[in-house]
Design a protein around this motif. Structure first.
Motif, PDB file in Angstrom:
ATOM      1  N   VAL A  77       0.836  -1.200   0.000  1.00 11.96           N
ATOM      2  CA  VAL A  77       0.000   0.000   0.000  1.00 11.96           C
ATOM      3  C   VAL A  77       0.871   1.252   0.000  1.00 11.96           C
ATOM      4  O   VAL A  77       0.631   2.201  -0.766  1.00 11.96           O
ATOM      5  CB  VAL A  77      -0.954  -0.003   1.211  1.00 11.96           C
ATOM      6  CG1 VAL A  77      -1.646   1.347   1.365  1.00 11.96           C
ATOM      7  CG2 VAL A  77      -1.992  -1.109   1.073  1.00 11.96           C
ATOM      8  N   ARG A  78       1.868   1.259   0.862  1.00 13.51           N
ATOM      9  CA  ARG A  78       2.732   2.434   0.969  1.00 13.51           C
ATOM     10  C   ARG A  78       3.451   2.722  -0.345  1.00 13.51           C
ATOM     11  O   ARG A  78       3.508   3.878  -0.798  1.00 13.51           O
ATOM     12  CB  ARG A  78       3.760   2.209   2.087  1.00 13.51           C
ATOM     13  CG  ARG A  78       4.730   3.361   2.294  1.00 13.51           C
ATOM     14  CD  ARG A  78       4.011   4.596   2.778  1.00 13.51           C
ATOM     15  NE  ARG A  78       4.924   5.734   2.900  1.00 13.51           N
ATOM     16  CZ  ARG A  78       4.539   6.974   3.180  1.00 13.51           C
ATOM     17  NH1 ARG A  78       3.252   7.223   3.377  1.00 13.51           N
ATOM     18  NH2 ARG A  78       5.413   7.947   3.286  1.00 13.51           N
ATOM     19  N   ARG A  81       1.067   3.962  -2.996  1.00 15.31           N
ATOM     20  CA  ARG A  81       0.679   5.344  -2.713  1.00 15.31           C
ATOM     21  C   ARG A  81       1.784   6.330  -3.090  1.00 15.31           C
ATOM     22  O   ARG A  81       1.516   7.394  -3.650  1.00 15.31           O
ATOM     23  CB  ARG A  81       0.330   5.474  -1.223  1.00 15.31           C
ATOM     24  CG  ARG A  81      -0.064   6.869  -0.789  1.00 15.31           C
ATOM     25  CD  ARG A  81      -0.267   6.919   0.723  1.00 15.31           C
ATOM     26  NE  ARG A  81      -0.520   8.275   1.173  1.00 15.31           N
ATOM     27  CZ  ARG A  81      -0.513   8.663   2.448  1.00 15.31           C
ATOM     28  NH1 ARG A  81      -0.263   7.778   3.401  1.00 15.31           N
ATOM     29  NH2 ARG A  81      -0.742   9.920   2.762  1.00 15.31           N
ATOM     30  N   THR A  82       3.025   5.996  -2.788  1.00 15.75           N
ATOM     31  CA  THR A  82       4.134   6.940  -2.980  1.00 15.75           C
ATOM     32  C   THR A  82       4.829   6.793  -4.333  1.00 15.75           C
ATOM     33  O   THR A  82       5.524   7.705  -4.763  1.00 15.75           O
ATOM     34  CB  THR A  82       5.172   6.781  -1.864  1.00 15.75           C
ATOM     35  OG1 THR A  82       5.606   5.410  -1.811  1.00 15.75           O
ATOM     36  CG2 THR A  82       4.571   7.158  -0.508  1.00 15.75           C
ATOM     37  N   PRO A  84       3.195   5.566  -7.566  1.00 12.80           N
ATOM     38  CA  PRO A  84       2.049   4.999  -8.291  1.00 12.80           C
ATOM     39  C   PRO A  84       2.359   4.546  -9.712  1.00 12.80           C
ATOM     40  O   PRO A  84       1.577   3.769 -10.283  1.00 12.80           O
ATOM     41  CB  PRO A  84       1.039   6.161  -8.302  1.00 12.80           C
ATOM     42  CG  PRO A  84       1.864   7.400  -8.135  1.00 12.80           C
ATOM     43  CD  PRO A  84       3.002   6.998  -7.243  1.00 12.80           C
ATOM     44  N   ARG A  93      -2.459  -3.755  -7.068  1.00 15.85           N
ATOM     45  CA  ARG A  93      -3.894  -3.481  -6.949  1.00 15.85           C
ATOM     46  C   ARG A  93      -4.707  -4.773  -6.970  1.00 15.85           C
ATOM     47  O   ARG A  93      -5.692  -4.913  -6.242  1.00 15.85           O
ATOM     48  CB  ARG A  93      -4.346  -2.547  -8.077  1.00 15.85           C
ATOM     49  CG  ARG A  93      -3.842  -1.118  -7.921  1.00 15.85           C
ATOM     50  CD  ARG A  93      -4.443  -0.200  -8.997  1.00 15.85           C
ATOM     51  NE  ARG A  93      -4.066   1.175  -8.736  1.00 15.85           N
ATOM     52  CZ  ARG A  93      -2.981   1.766  -9.232  1.00 15.85           C
ATOM     53  NH1 ARG A  93      -2.153   1.067 -10.026  1.00 15.85           N
ATOM     54  NH2 ARG A  93      -2.714   3.020  -8.951  1.00 15.85           N
ATOM     55  N   GLU A 135      -2.382   3.635   7.046  1.00 19.18           N
ATOM     56  CA  GLU A 135      -1.868   3.994   5.719  1.00 19.18           C
ATOM     57  C   GLU A 135      -3.004   4.170   4.727  1.00 19.18           C
ATOM     58  O   GLU A 135      -3.014   5.120   3.922  1.00 19.18           O
ATOM     59  CB  GLU A 135      -0.898   2.920   5.230  1.00 19.18           C
ATOM     60  CG  GLU A 135      -0.101   3.297   4.010  1.00 19.18           C
ATOM     61  CD  GLU A 135       0.913   4.400   4.278  1.00 19.18           C
ATOM     62  OE1 GLU A 135       1.032   5.302   3.421  1.00 19.18           O
ATOM     63  OE2 GLU A 135       1.570   4.371   5.342  1.00 19.18           O
ATOM     64  N   LEU A 136      -3.966   3.276   4.764  1.00 15.11           N
ATOM     65  CA  LEU A 136      -5.102   3.380   3.859  1.00 15.11           C
ATOM     66  C   LEU A 136      -5.962   4.596   4.185  1.00 15.11           C
ATOM     67  O   LEU A 136      -6.423   5.306   3.277  1.00 15.11           O
ATOM     68  CB  LEU A 136      -5.943   2.102   3.937  1.00 15.11           C
ATOM     69  CG  LEU A 136      -5.311   0.852   3.314  1.00 15.11           C
ATOM     70  CD1 LEU A 136      -6.090  -0.390   3.690  1.00 15.11           C
ATOM     71  CD2 LEU A 136      -5.231   0.987   1.790  1.00 15.11           C
ATOM     72  N   TRP A 139      -4.685   7.904   2.776  1.00 18.97           N
ATOM     73  CA  TRP A 139      -4.574   7.994   1.320  1.00 18.97           C
ATOM     74  C   TRP A 139      -5.931   8.369   0.742  1.00 18.97           C
ATOM     75  O   TRP A 139      -6.881   7.591   0.815  1.00 18.97           O
ATOM     76  CB  TRP A 139      -4.099   6.654   0.781  1.00 18.97           C
ATOM     77  CG  TRP A 139      -3.811   6.615  -0.678  1.00 18.97           C
ATOM     78  CD1 TRP A 139      -3.767   7.669  -1.554  1.00 18.97           C
ATOM     79  CD2 TRP A 139      -3.527   5.447  -1.450  1.00 18.97           C
ATOM     80  NE1 TRP A 139      -3.473   7.235  -2.815  1.00 18.97           N
ATOM     81  CE2 TRP A 139      -3.316   5.887  -2.778  1.00 18.97           C
ATOM     82  CE3 TRP A 139      -3.421   4.081  -1.143  1.00 18.97           C
ATOM     83  CZ2 TRP A 139      -3.012   4.990  -3.803  1.00 18.97           C
ATOM     84  CZ3 TRP A 139      -3.112   3.201  -2.151  1.00 18.97           C
ATOM     85  CH2 TRP A 139      -2.908   3.639  -3.464  1.00 18.97           C
ATOM     86  N   ASP A 140      -6.035   9.550   0.171  1.00 13.68           N
ATOM     87  CA  ASP A 140      -7.293  10.041  -0.381  1.00 13.68           C
ATOM     88  C   ASP A 140      -7.418   9.612  -1.834  1.00 13.68           C
ATOM     89  O   ASP A 140      -7.125  10.366  -2.765  1.00 13.68           O
ATOM     90  CB  ASP A 140      -7.357  11.571  -0.256  1.00 13.68           C
ATOM     91  CG  ASP A 140      -8.724  12.112  -0.683  1.00 13.68           C
ATOM     92  OD1 ASP A 140      -9.692  11.320  -0.717  1.00 13.68           O
ATOM     93  OD2 ASP A 140      -8.815  13.314  -0.993  1.00 13.68           O
ATOM     94  N   ALA A 141      -7.836   8.358  -2.020  1.00 12.80           N
ATOM     95  CA  ALA A 141      -8.040   7.814  -3.356  1.00 12.80           C
ATOM     96  C   ALA A 141      -9.205   6.827  -3.273  1.00 12.80           C
ATOM     97  O   ALA A 141      -9.387   6.162  -2.244  1.00 12.80           O
ATOM     98  CB  ALA A 141      -6.783   7.114  -3.867  1.00 12.80           C
ATOM     99  N   ALA A 144      -8.217   3.295  -2.215  1.00  9.37           N
ATOM    100  CA  ALA A 144      -7.803   3.227  -0.812  1.00  9.37           C
ATOM    101  C   ALA A 144      -9.003   3.297   0.109  1.00  9.37           C
ATOM    102  O   ALA A 144      -9.051   2.590   1.130  1.00  9.37           O
ATOM    103  CB  ALA A 144      -6.825   4.361  -0.506  1.00  9.37           C
TER     104      ALA A 144
END
Length: 345
Positions: A77-78, A81-82, A84, A93, A135-136, A139-141, A144
């Motif tokens: 996930v990290r 996120r960082t 992509p 995914r 972490e999730l 994350w504004d997605a 996530a």
């Protein structure tokens, strides 16, 4: 995959590049769906509970054990996120869609609610589960938010487990392996603050102050033990750096670890195919992360900061070249510690 290819750039600049992130992700992707070998932490209540890892833990069955699977998912996930755009983003995914979905997470929640489960993965695995959830949540997605919503029931149960357990834990666990209290509180604190779980944050602050505030002369010279992957003294100091104002923390650190870093040197790892001896690679990485964080907590004007960073760099470089050795004993978990240390730097 050759060991040198994983960290060639990091050995010179200790930067988590897109290419390195992709290679770290490959180590986790190699094992998050690999059911065996597996070391279960499983108390059987009857013959009907003689089951394989995937039946018991449909979300977190890979990577040799439950906690390594959880923190492997955190790392994925990290990195997604960082970084992509990395090559393995689509594969990450797919794994997260498969494992962080309502069905598998409901089975994990049900498992924790069964008899004789109160000490399951307490508190190391609990803390990593909360770290993954934090972490999730940060994350504004859309993806996530979907994974976070699926995972939240398990996080709620684990948060409550912490609240039930911490008041009863009169003494901290100061070992250099999984049960270390300071390390778990540090990870859980990330979740408490991200989720605005004020009850959990208050419980963490209460236990940390009760256990550690009066500590003096930490026995850093006694470290490491032969199978440590955490430094009891440095994990405690890193936690207190987050909880105390700088002036109070500096006074506390002067009393707890005077002369830090002193003669601290990286641990020697004599056999990376041995599942306990290879822990010492994790120790080098976790020490490095803690040293970077302590240097940051002291501030740029503190004369000790440069020495802490140099010591951290030595520890990081001692083990970063050895993450992808072809031996599952280290490959199933060390990349998580590498990502954390490079981000801390």
């Amino acid at each position: 995959m050759a060991a040198g290819s994983v960290v060639r750039a990091q050995e010179t600049d200790l930067v988590l590049t897109d290419a390195a992130a992709d290679r770290f992700a490959a180590l986790a992707l190699k094992c998050v769906r690999q059911e065996y070998p597996n070391k279960l932490d499983h108390v059987m209540n009857g013959a009907g509970e003689v089951k394989g890892p995937k039946d018991l833990h449909p979300a977190f069955y890979g990577c040799f054990d439950w906690h390594s699977s959880v923190h492997g998912h955190w790392m994925l996930v990290r990195l997604l996120r960082t970084h992509p755009e990395m090559a393995r983003a689509a594969e990450i995914r797919a794994v997260l869609d498969e494992h962080l979905s309502p069905g598998p997470i409901a089975a994990e929640v049900a498992y924790l609610g069964q008899p004789n489960r109160r000490s399951f993965e307490r508190t190391y695995g609990w803390a990593w589960l909360l770290k993954l959830t934090a972490e999730l949540r940060a994350w504004d997605a859309p993806e996530a938010r979907r994974w976070s919503a699926a995972l939240q029931p398990l996080a709620d149960r684990v948060s409550q487990a912490f609240l039930d357990f911490l008041p009863k834990q009169t003494y901290p666990i100061r070992t250099g392996v999984h049960p270390n209290s300071a390390f778990s509180l540090d990870l859980a604190l990330d979740y408490a603050r991200e989720a605005k779980d004020t009850r959990l944050e208050a419980a963490i602050l209460d236990r940390a102050r009760a256990w550690f505030a009066k500590d003096r002369r930490g026995p850093l010279a006694w470290e490491p033990g032969g199978e440590d992957f955490l430094s009891p003294c440095l994990e405690e100091a890193a936690l207190m750096a987050r909880l105390l104002p700088r002036d109070r923390f500096v006074r506390w650190l002067d009393g707890f670890l005077p002369g830090l870093p002193g003669a601290l040197v990286p641990a020697v790892v004599s056999d990376r195919t041995d599942p306990k001896i290879v822990h010492l690679d994790g120790l080098n990485l976790s020490r490095a992360r803690a040293l970077y964080e302590l240097g940051r907590a002291l501030g740029p004007a503190d004369p000790r900061r440069a020495a802490l960073v140099r010591a951290a760099d030595r520890h990081a470089r001692a083990s970063l070249p050895h993450l992808a050795t072809g031996s599952y004993e280290g490959e199933h978990w060390l990349a998580t510690f590498a990502v954390r240390v490079l981000e801390a730097r």
